[in-house]
Design an enzyme around this catalytic site. Structure first.
Site, PDB file in Angstrom:
ATOM      1  N   GLU A 185       0.845  -1.202   0.000  1.00  0.00           N
ATOM      2  CA  GLU A 185       0.000   0.000   0.000  1.00  0.00           C
ATOM      3  C   GLU A 185       0.875   1.245   0.000  1.00  0.00           C
ATOM      4  O   GLU A 185       1.959   1.243   0.593  1.00  0.00           O
ATOM      5  CB  GLU A 185      -0.885   0.017   1.259  1.00  0.00           C
ATOM      6  CG  GLU A 185      -1.887  -1.110   1.312  1.00  0.00           C
ATOM      7  CD  GLU A 185      -2.793  -1.025   2.550  1.00  0.00           C
ATOM      8  OE1 GLU A 185      -2.545  -0.177   3.428  1.00  0.00           O
ATOM      9  OE2 GLU A 185      -3.739  -1.822   2.615  1.00  0.00           O
TER      10      GLU A 185
ATOM     11  N   ARG B 123      -2.429   8.795  16.670  1.00  0.00           N
ATOM     12  CA  ARG B 123      -1.599   7.628  16.931  1.00  0.00           C
ATOM     13  C   ARG B 123      -1.206   7.488  18.403  1.00  0.00           C
ATOM     14  O   ARG B 123      -1.041   6.400  18.907  1.00  0.00           O
ATOM     15  CB  ARG B 123      -0.372   7.803  16.056  1.00  0.00           C
ATOM     16  CG  ARG B 123       0.687   6.851  16.287  1.00  0.00           C
ATOM     17  CD  ARG B 123       1.658   7.053  15.182  1.00  0.00           C
ATOM     18  NE  ARG B 123       2.885   6.428  15.553  1.00  0.00           N
ATOM     19  CZ  ARG B 123       3.711   5.890  14.678  1.00  0.00           C
ATOM     20  NH1 ARG B 123       3.442   5.966  13.405  1.00  0.00           N
ATOM     21  NH2 ARG B 123       4.807   5.327  15.079  1.00  0.00           N
TER      22      ARG B 123
ATOM     23  N   PHE C 220      -7.132   2.791   5.263  1.00  0.00           N
ATOM     24  CA  PHE C 220      -6.473   1.498   5.034  1.00  0.00           C
ATOM     25  C   PHE C 220      -6.893   0.398   5.998  1.00  0.00           C
ATOM     26  O   PHE C 220      -6.418  -0.719   5.897  1.00  0.00           O
ATOM     27  CB  PHE C 220      -4.948   1.636   4.998  1.00  0.00           C
ATOM     28  CG  PHE C 220      -4.340   2.307   6.206  1.00  0.00           C
ATOM     29  CD1 PHE C 220      -4.232   1.648   7.403  1.00  0.00           C
ATOM     30  CD2 PHE C 220      -3.854   3.606   6.100  1.00  0.00           C
ATOM     31  CE1 PHE C 220      -3.657   2.273   8.501  1.00  0.00           C
ATOM     32  CE2 PHE C 220      -3.269   4.238   7.194  1.00  0.00           C
ATOM     33  CZ  PHE C 220      -3.172   3.566   8.399  1.00  0.00           C
TER      34      PHE C 220
ATOM     35  N   ARG D 227       4.147  -3.790  17.037  1.00  0.00           N
ATOM     36  CA  ARG D 227       4.949  -3.515  15.850  1.00  0.00           C
ATOM     37  C   ARG D 227       5.245  -4.885  15.271  1.00  0.00           C
ATOM     38  O   ARG D 227       6.132  -5.586  15.743  1.00  0.00           O
ATOM     39  CB  ARG D 227       6.229  -2.771  16.233  1.00  0.00           C
ATOM     40  CG  ARG D 227       7.014  -2.261  15.045  1.00  0.00           C
ATOM     41  CD  ARG D 227       8.220  -1.461  15.489  1.00  0.00           C
ATOM     42  NE  ARG D 227       7.889  -0.151  16.029  1.00  0.00           N
ATOM     43  CZ  ARG D 227       7.574   0.921  15.315  1.00  0.00           C
ATOM     44  NH1 ARG D 227       7.546   0.843  14.002  1.00  0.00           N
ATOM     45  NH2 ARG D 227       7.295   2.063  15.888  1.00  0.00           N
TER      46      ARG D 227
ATOM     47  N   LYS E 293       7.424  -1.739   6.510  1.00  0.00           N
ATOM     48  CA  LYS E 293       7.505  -0.506   5.727  1.00  0.00           C
ATOM     49  C   LYS E 293       8.774  -0.487   4.878  1.00  0.00           C
ATOM     50  O   LYS E 293       9.816  -0.993   5.281  1.00  0.00           O
ATOM     51  CB  LYS E 293       7.386   0.730   6.614  1.00  0.00           C
ATOM     52  CG  LYS E 293       8.409   0.848   7.678  1.00  0.00           C
ATOM     53  CD  LYS E 293       8.032   1.937   8.676  1.00  0.00           C
ATOM     54  CE  LYS E 293       9.012   1.916   9.825  1.00  0.00           C
ATOM     55  NZ  LYS E 293       8.602   2.705  10.973  1.00  0.00           N
TER      56      LYS E 293
ATOM     57  N   LYS F  84       2.414   4.526   1.233  1.00  0.00           N
ATOM     58  CA  LYS F  84       2.603   5.055   2.596  1.00  0.00           C
ATOM     59  C   LYS F  84       2.513   6.563   2.549  1.00  0.00           C
ATOM     60  O   LYS F  84       3.444   7.240   2.105  1.00  0.00           O
ATOM     61  CB  LYS F  84       3.956   4.607   3.155  1.00  0.00           C
ATOM     62  CG  LYS F  84       4.182   5.036   4.596  1.00  0.00           C
ATOM     63  CD  LYS F  84       5.514   4.517   5.102  1.00  0.00           C
ATOM     64  CE  LYS F  84       5.646   4.624   6.605  1.00  0.00           C
ATOM     65  NZ  LYS F  84       5.434   5.943   7.148  1.00  0.00           N
TER      66      LYS F  84
ATOM     67  N   ARG G 223      -1.866   9.697  11.282  1.00  0.00           N
ATOM     68  CA  ARG G 223      -2.747   8.530  11.411  1.00  0.00           C
ATOM     69  C   ARG G 223      -4.024   8.938  12.116  1.00  0.00           C
ATOM     70  O   ARG G 223      -3.977   9.595  13.157  1.00  0.00           O
ATOM     71  CB  ARG G 223      -2.017   7.462  12.225  1.00  0.00           C
ATOM     72  CG  ARG G 223      -2.803   6.203  12.470  1.00  0.00           C
ATOM     73  CD  ARG G 223      -2.155   5.093  11.724  1.00  0.00           C
ATOM     74  NE  ARG G 223      -2.625   3.781  12.088  1.00  0.00           N
ATOM     75  CZ  ARG G 223      -1.799   2.767  12.371  1.00  0.00           C
ATOM     76  NH1 ARG G 223      -0.496   2.962  12.398  1.00  0.00           N
ATOM     77  NH2 ARG G 223      -2.271   1.569  12.610  1.00  0.00           N
TER      78      ARG G 223
ATOM     79  N   GLU H  15      -4.843   7.550   6.896  1.00  0.00           N
ATOM     80  CA  GLU H  15      -3.840   8.602   7.055  1.00  0.00           C
ATOM     81  C   GLU H  15      -4.447   9.881   6.485  1.00  0.00           C
ATOM     82  O   GLU H  15      -4.956   9.880   5.359  1.00  0.00           O
ATOM     83  CB  GLU H  15      -2.580   8.189   6.276  1.00  0.00           C
ATOM     84  CG  GLU H  15      -1.382   9.054   6.513  1.00  0.00           C
ATOM     85  CD  GLU H  15      -0.538   8.625   7.724  1.00  0.00           C
ATOM     86  OE1 GLU H  15      -0.953   7.754   8.508  1.00  0.00           O
ATOM     87  OE2 GLU H  15       0.558   9.204   7.874  1.00  0.00           O
TER      88      GLU H  15
HETATM   89  P1  AMP Z   1       6.358   5.095  10.748  1.00  0.00           P
HETATM   90  O1  AMP Z   1       5.722   6.323  11.307  1.00  0.00           O
HETATM   91  O2  AMP Z   1       7.536   5.383   9.900  1.00  0.00           O
HETATM   92  O3  AMP Z   1       6.614   4.029  11.797  1.00  0.00           O
HETATM   93  O4  AMP Z   1       5.315   4.415   9.735  1.00  0.00           O
HETATM   94  C1  AMP Z   1       4.067   3.916  10.154  1.00  0.00           C
HETATM   95  C2  AMP Z   1       2.995   4.931   9.876  1.00  0.00           C
HETATM   96  O5  AMP Z   1       2.764   5.079   8.477  1.00  0.00           O
HETATM   97  C3  AMP Z   1       1.630   4.539  10.397  1.00  0.00           C
HETATM   98  O6  AMP Z   1       1.485   4.791  11.755  1.00  0.00           O
HETATM   99  C4  AMP Z   1       0.702   5.384   9.551  1.00  0.00           C
HETATM  100  O7  AMP Z   1       0.505   6.632  10.187  1.00  0.00           O
HETATM  101  C5  AMP Z   1       1.482   5.647   8.279  1.00  0.00           C
HETATM  102  N1  AMP Z   1       0.871   5.071   7.081  1.00  0.00           N
HETATM  103  C6  AMP Z   1       0.766   5.713   5.907  1.00  0.00           C
HETATM  104  N2  AMP Z   1       0.183   4.940   4.973  1.00  0.00           N
HETATM  105  C7  AMP Z   1      -0.099   3.749   5.566  1.00  0.00           C
HETATM  106  C8  AMP Z   1      -0.695   2.538   5.128  1.00  0.00           C
HETATM  107  N3  AMP Z   1      -1.113   2.371   3.881  1.00  0.00           N
HETATM  108  N4  AMP Z   1      -0.830   1.541   6.040  1.00  0.00           N
HETATM  109  C9  AMP Z   1      -0.389   1.684   7.303  1.00  0.00           C
HETATM  110  N5  AMP Z   1       0.188   2.806   7.761  1.00  0.00           N
HETATM  111  C10 AMP Z   1       0.333   3.842   6.918  1.00  0.00           C
END
Ligand code: AMP
Length: 593
Positions: free
Chosen positions: A251, A273, A343, A420, A426, A253, A258, A303
């Site tokens: 998907e 979040r 999502f 997690r 990611k 990102k 969030r 998001e």
């Molecule tokens: P990170 O903040 O780098 O740990 O990445 C995770 C965050 O990416 C999640 O908490 C979401 O806020 C964001 N995010 C953006 N697009 C998506 C998606 N398609 N699925 C899940 N999380 C997403």
């Protein structure tokens, strides 16, 4: 239950930083607690009245107000209380000393119960409007007057938001499992109920009232935020597909905030979040949810991204953060409306979907959303081919996304609340020989500034989160990247978290000039990850007597107000980044410090 019993446990908790000892003290306390008091005891031990997300008024009494109440209760001049406060720096000790100098209580005087104290706190928190400060002082004064000196210590710390016993959520869950089921192994069952409801008091009450069976039946509840599922990270598309069992759904990102949206009839709540209730900041998202979620009750996630109202183009994360404000909300909404990219679908009309597999949840999401330009489902590609994944990734980057979140489509691809997990991985831009990607670190200490920075901080001591030990481990000192404006506001911003000594959940070798409770998270970019003998992140993991550190770190300008300290980059991720670097650059290039 008497408040003095609770306070005795607080005193014991303060005398240790060891998690096991803390657990024992809590078990002992819980065994003495009646089921009807349990919820209150849990919230109070966390220094609050309710879970943070309820939006109910919390205490947060100013020191000045508190000082006035102590003076009145002890019959001492306010100046003397201020002197006591200046001496110890702790309003709790000041109150205790002041009350000790008062006459001894006579026999037969009323002793405070936990319920008395909670009720008094509740009334204080709810006072509002004209003359409310005076009414708060009066209520606090009479509460202190009924308290013993030791009780006064903790009452004052609680009302001023300075009760920091260092007890984490997981420690409370451990203690509940032992106290009520005689087995620490049942912690996982309790943790799932907590992850679904984000309410330790609720979990504790349910456990006390209906035992482990009652806990096993806990479902998602519209209105109580579900602790969000997070992604692991890998840098190689092939590895990701392998890890996810040969196929996946990738998907886009999005780089926004969030949202967990809870719709109950005409009522919509949005949680961030860190599970704050941010509904009032996003009236446009509330309206979108009401208009385009086609069911009565639902919990969905997505998001939110700021969009240019003229071009519909996505705007950077920093623009969206301007929407996080108390005033001028409508004006900002017109300037930067949000688009919500959905999502997840976790609940529909009485049906909890958290244990359904990914494909079911996504299918249900499609069924309940009437998509429009501003409220739509995030783009996804199901694939088993590395090349396809790489192309989709490049597309995401070109479209202004951060990369991909690649998700498992297997039988077991449930929504792992609060975890997690390796069900989500990611993929951001690749690790080159350099650290190209910023990380999110939590401020745990500071060093005095000199010269131009006198009066502010010269550098901040930053830490990453270690979920295994439930502590924060230092990884660098950050001094650059701050604007003059940032430097001006730093001391004020950090003031509420200041402490005299290191926080029990902070693991450090360096001695900071000032310590803070982990709370503020900022984004930091460095040149690379290096071995370092002075930082505790990954200490003894890569090399004996060395930890890992970020070299030449700088603040990127992003205050990650959307992240809680536990959301900061994890020690394991930093180890992975270090290892990824090793593959791409000669060893001698990264080892020096
Ligand atoms: P990170 O903040 O780098 O740990 O990445 C995770 C965050 O990416 C999640 O908490 C979401 O806020 C964001 N995010 C953006 N697009 C998506 C998606 N398609 N699925 C899940 N999380 C997403």
């Amino acid at each position: 239950m008497l408040y003095s019993t609770l306070v005795d446990s607080y005193k014991k908790l303060e005398s240790t930083t060891k998690r096991l000892e803390m657990t024992d003290i809590l078990v002992e306390l819980m065994k003495k607690t009646t089921p009807s008091d349990l919820e209150k005891v849990i919230y109070l031990t966390q220094g609050k009245m309710h879970p943070d997300w309820t939006g109910e008024p919390e205490l947060g009494i100013a020191e000045r107000t508190a000082t006035e109440a102590i003076a009145r209760a002890a019959g001492i001049n306010k100046k003397d209380i201020e002197a006591l406060l200046a001496e110890t720096g702790d309003i709790g000790h000041a109150a205790e000393k002041a009350m000790s100098s008062k006459r001894l209580k006579s026999l037969g005087e009323r002793r405070l119960s936990v319920a008395d104290v909670y009720e008094a706190f509740d009334k204080i928190a709810k006072e509002s409007g004209k003359g409310s400060n005076e009414r708060k002082i009066e209520r606090l004064t009479s509460l202190i007057a009924d308290a013993s000196p030791l009780e006064a210590r903790y009452i004052l710390r609680t009302v001023t938001g300075a009760l920091r016993l260092g007890v984490g959520d997981m420690t409370i869950l451990d203690a509940l499992a032992i106290a009520y089921t005689d087995s620490a192994e049942n912690r996982d069952i309790l943790e799932r109920a907590y992850n679904l409801t984000s309410d330790l008091g609720f979990v504790a009450r349910r456990l006390a009232e209906s035992g482990l069976k009652g806990i096993e039946n806990v479902k998602a509840v519209v209105g109580k935020p579900i602790r969000m599922m997070l992604a692991q990270r890998l840098s190689n598309p092939e590895e990701i597909i392998d890890k996810l069992g040969g196929k996946c759904s990738a998907e886009f990102k999005l780089d926004g905030e969030r949202f967990q949206i809870h719709k109950k009839g005409e009522d919509v709540k949005i949680f961030s979040r860190r599970l704050e209730n941010i509904t009032h900041m996003y009236p446009d998202a509330v309206e979108l949810s009401l208009n385009y979620l086609k069911v009565t009750d639902a919990i969905v996630e997505g998001e939110a991204v700021a969009t240019d109202p003229d071009t519909n183009e996505m705007r950077p994360f920093q623009t969206l953060m301007q929407r996080r404000r108390k005033y001028g909300i409508n004006e900002m909404m017109e300037k930067f409306p949000v688009t919500v990219f959905l999502f997840e679908c976790l609940y529909i009309d009485g049906e909890d979907l958290t244990l359904s597999p990914y494909s079911t949840r996504r299918q249900r999401l499609k069924e309940i959303v009437a998509e429009t330009d501003r409220f739509k489902i995030v783009r996804a590609l199901e694939t088993s081919k590395t090349l396809e994944l790489e192309k989709f990734f490049e597309e995401a980057i070109t479209e202004g996304c951060e990369g991909l979140v690649v998700k498992s489509t297997g039988e077991d691809s449930i929504y792992r609340a609060g975890a997690r997990s390796w069900l989500w991985v990611k993929l951001k831009r690749s690790y080159q020989s350099k650290m190209v990607e910023p990380i999110d670190l939590v401020v745990v200490g500071a060093f005095h500034g000199r010269g131009k920075r006198a009066g502010s901080y010269g550098a901040l001591l930053m830490a990453a989160f270690d979920p295994d030990e439930d502590v924060f481990k230092t990884v660098c000192k950050v001094g650059s990247g701050f604007t003059d404006e940032d430097l001006d506001k730093l001391p004020k911003m950090l003031e509420p978290y200041k402490r005299r000594d290191r926080h029990p959940r902070v693991n450090a070798l360096l001695e900071a000039d000032i310590w803070f409770s982990p709370s503020i998270v900022i984004e930091v970019l460095g040149d690379e990850i290096t071995l370092s003998p002075v930082h505790t992140t990954a200490f003894n993991v890569i090399r004996e007597n060395s930890g890992l550190a970020v070299r030449f770190p700088r603040f990127t300008g992003k205050w990650r107000v959307d992240k809680s300290p536990e959301d900061s980059t994890q020690v394991g991720e930093i180890i992975d980044m270090y290892k990824a670097q090793l593959k791409t650059i000669p060893k001698e290039g990264i080892e020096g410090l």
